[in-house]
Design a protein around this motif. Structure first.
Motif, short mmCIF file in Angstrom:
data_model
loop_
_atom_site.label_atom_id
_atom_site.label_comp_id
_atom_site.label_asym_id
_atom_site.label_seq_id
_atom_site.Cartn_x
_atom_site.Cartn_y
_atom_site.Cartn_z
N GLY A 34 0.79 -1.22 0.00
CA GLY A 34 0.00 0.00 0.00
C GLY A 34 0.83 1.27 0.00
N LYS A 35 2.09 1.16 0.39
CA LYS A 35 2.97 2.33 0.40
C LYS A 35 3.61 2.59 -0.96
N ILE A 36 3.66 1.56 -1.82
CA ILE A 36 4.31 1.73 -3.12
C ILE A 36 3.37 1.50 -4.30
N GLY A 37 2.18 1.03 -4.04
CA GLY A 37 1.24 0.75 -5.13
C GLY A 37 -0.19 0.79 -4.64
N PRO A 38 -1.09 0.26 -5.44
CA PRO A 38 -2.51 0.26 -5.05
C PRO A 38 -2.73 -0.54 -3.76
N GLU A 57 2.75 -9.47 -5.78
CA GLU A 57 2.27 -8.12 -6.09
C GLU A 57 3.38 -7.09 -5.86
N ILE A 58 4.07 -7.21 -4.72
CA ILE A 58 5.15 -6.27 -4.41
C ILE A 58 6.28 -6.42 -5.43
N LYS A 59 6.60 -7.64 -5.80
CA LYS A 59 7.66 -7.85 -6.80
C LYS A 59 7.27 -7.19 -8.12
N ALA A 60 6.00 -7.30 -8.53
CA ALA A 60 5.54 -6.68 -9.78
C ALA A 60 5.59 -5.16 -9.69
N VAL A 61 5.14 -4.61 -8.56
CA VAL A 61 5.17 -3.16 -8.39
C VAL A 61 6.62 -2.67 -8.39
#
Length: 115
Positions: A39-43, A70-74
């Motif tokens: 949530g700090k770096i993406g949706p 998800e974090i890896k993709a962002v």
């Protein structure tokens, strides 16, 4: 939110012997940390862990895998958007990432659950 159901539909009854073993509460804590970081770096990610208002029926461990992906993709998307050239992006997302992953694996320790 894509939870990886196209693969996870057949969640195994037994885990590979080398897989990290954690309690349901430990998996849930890691999932909450991943959701907060995402949530700090993406949706923002949904409030759908077991026992939460929009519980989706998947285990906390499944959320750890999906939300880490998800974090890896962002992170990869941030690299692509931030690099001054495609070559810099390829280096950061490829060579640099692989070196950092190798360093983590070399430590050969289970990452702790911080409370």
């Amino acid at each position: 939110m894509d939870h990886g159901d196209d693969f996870f539909g057949g969640w195994p009854a037994h885990h590979h012997p080398a897989a990290v073993q954690r309690t349901d509460e430990e998996w849930a804590q890691i999932a909450r940390y991943l959701r907060q970081a995402a949530g700090k770096i993406g949706p923002p990610l949904p409030v759908c862990l077991p026992g939460e208002p929009r519980e989706c029926g998947r285990s906390a461990q499944q959320h750890v895998l999906a939300w880490a992906a998800e974090i890896k993709a962002v992170a990869h998307h941030i690299i692509e958007q931030s690099a001054p050239t495609p070559e810099h992006a390829a280096f950061a997302a490829g060579t640099l990432y692989q070196r950092q992953l190798a360093d983590l694996r070399e430590q050969d320790t289970v990452l702790p659950v911080r409370r």
